[in-house]
Design a protein around this motif. Structure first.
Motif, PDB file in Angstrom:
ATOM      1  N   ALA A  42      -7.108   5.666   5.414  1.00 18.44           N
ATOM      2  CA  ALA A  42      -6.729   5.908   6.806  1.00 18.44           C
ATOM      3  C   ALA A  42      -5.285   6.379   6.906  1.00 18.44           C
ATOM      4  N   ALA A  43      -4.503   6.118   5.856  1.00 15.66           N
ATOM      5  CA  ALA A  43      -3.096   6.541   5.856  1.00 15.66           C
ATOM      6  C   ALA A  43      -2.970   8.057   5.971  1.00 15.66           C
ATOM      7  N   ASP A  48       2.378  11.445   6.396  1.00 14.19           N
ATOM      8  CA  ASP A  48       2.332  12.715   5.681  1.00 14.19           C
ATOM      9  C   ASP A  48       1.569  12.572   4.367  1.00 14.19           C
ATOM     10  N   THR A  49       1.234  13.714   3.764  1.00 17.93           N
ATOM     11  CA  THR A  49       0.401  13.737   2.560  1.00 17.93           C
ATOM     12  C   THR A  49       1.037  13.001   1.392  1.00 17.93           C
ATOM     13  N   MET A  55       0.532   5.670  -1.121  1.00 13.10           N
ATOM     14  CA  MET A  55      -0.091   4.433  -0.639  1.00 13.10           C
ATOM     15  C   MET A  55      -1.490   4.226  -1.194  1.00 13.10           C
ATOM     16  N   HIS A  56      -2.158   5.327  -1.586  1.00 10.36           N
ATOM     17  CA  HIS A  56      -3.536   5.219  -2.056  1.00 10.36           C
ATOM     18  C   HIS A  56      -3.606   4.343  -3.305  1.00 10.36           C
ATOM     19  N   ARG A  57      -4.517   3.381  -3.270  1.00 10.00           N
ATOM     20  CA  ARG A  57      -4.685   2.407  -4.345  1.00 10.00           C
ATOM     21  C   ARG A  57      -3.382   1.649  -4.615  1.00 10.00           C
ATOM     22  N   GLY A  58      -2.675   1.342  -3.531  1.00  9.00           N
ATOM     23  CA  GLY A  58      -1.438   0.575  -3.619  1.00  9.00           C
ATOM     24  C   GLY A  58      -1.676  -0.873  -3.233  1.00  9.00           C
TER      25      GLY A  58
END
Length: 333
Positions: A42-43, A48-49, A55-58
């Protein structure tokens, strides 16, 4: 891993933890738990990209997240179900294992996961592709069979456990396959007297027979592949790093963040007057045989002193041809 696989894993874990007491509902809540960590996507709609990619898989894929969220979610479900024989602790146990096994599995993929967030240490064993039918399908079949068996029976427990054992066993086998492929690739480099500083190997899409390799060879990268059915030596194609031409751009904070995400495996190049950032970790895709394209690449633009990145995914109109070439390569060179 892909969403279906995480749902299957979560459901099987839920069954293993609470299936004897709550039956199929354990699979349902386990599937929900196995899906929750990936809500970090959802981020993409909120920031921004580059930040979304960081953040992905953070946090949502960390042990800390599992420890914090399990009792909260367990308490919430207990308020809904009011099962005294389970209690909030039982639901919390289900959610912990459902949340925790998700990033644990992701750690074996190329992207990896920040299991020990907030420490900047991404685990990526690179031994299974994000979609692997040999991992998912036997697991799914066992889960479906178990779902139609009577609650609390030994046979239901055994078939559910069989799915867990088969998938875990396959995951272990892929580690040995990676070691064997990595050995063949490094031996090929030595036989061809190629100097290199590091090698990264990973499985090609949806299989563990064909393996791709990135090789850091000084001022250029070498990219090659190896299939266990190969009869000819491993061949490598050189891709210049072009570091001098991109030196100024690479020093910018936004680009440095991309470099950190890709663990240094990148090429910055100009294409049609635009700067393109190529993340080499996920290999090439041959949509156009004359010019293979890196799977993950970003168009960089500067606006009001800030560099923005826009993901530039390959055009997937010719997927049949792509998978046809992949199958041919799996069968050997």
């Amino acid at each position: 891993m892909d969403s279906l696989t995480q749902v299957v894993l979560g459901a099987a874990v839920g069954e293993a933890v609470l299936g004897k007491k709550v039956g199929k509902r354990a699979m349902l809540w386990g599937a929900i738990a196995g899906t929750i960590p990936d809500l970090d996507v959802a981020a993409r709609f909120l920031t921004d990209t580059i930040t979304a990619t960081e953040m992905h898989r953070g946090f949502s894929h960390s042990i800390l997240f599992s420890v914090i969220m399990a009792p909260i979610l367990g308490w919430l479900v207990h308020q809904i179900k009011k099962r005294d024989d389970v209690g909030w602790q039982g639901w919390a146990k289900l959610f912990f294992w459902g949340l925790f096994t998700h990033p644990l599995l992701d750690a074996f993929t190329t992207w990896g996961t920040q299991l020990f967030w907030p420490f900047d240490w991404r685990l990526a064993f690179n031994n299974i592709f994000v979609i692997d039918p040999l991992y998912t399908l036997p697991f799914l079949i066992c889960l479906i069979i178990a779902a139609f068996m009577k609650k609390g029976t030994l046979s239901r427990k055994r078939i559910n456990n069989l799915g867990i054992y088969l998938s875990t066993g396959y995951l272990v086998v892929t580690l040995f396959l990676k070691w064997a492929a990595h050995t063949q690739i490094t031996e090929a480099l030595e036989e061809q007297q190629i100097a290199y500083s590091k090698v990264s190997t990973r499985p090609a899409p949806m299989n563990t027979i064909l393996w791709n390799a990135n090789v850091d060879a000084g001022d250029h990268y070498l990219i090659g592949d190896y299939s266990f059915f190969d009869s000819k030596p491993v061949s490598f194609t050189a891709y210049p790093k072009k570091r001098e031409a991109s030196k100024e751009l690479a020093s910018r904070d936004e680009v440095q963040r991309l470099i950190n995400i890709s663990e240094g495996w990148y090429i910055l190049e100009q294409e049609n007057g635009q700067w393109i950032y190529n993340d080499l970790r996920f290999g090439l895709i041959s949509i156009d045989p004359a010019r293979p394209q890196f799977v993950f690449r970003y168009v960089l633009e500067e606006k009001e002193g800030v560099i923005t990145a826009t993901e530039d995914r390959p055009n997937m109109e010719n997927t049949d041809a792509v998978f046809g070439k992949l199958w041919e390569r799996i069968l050997g060179n």
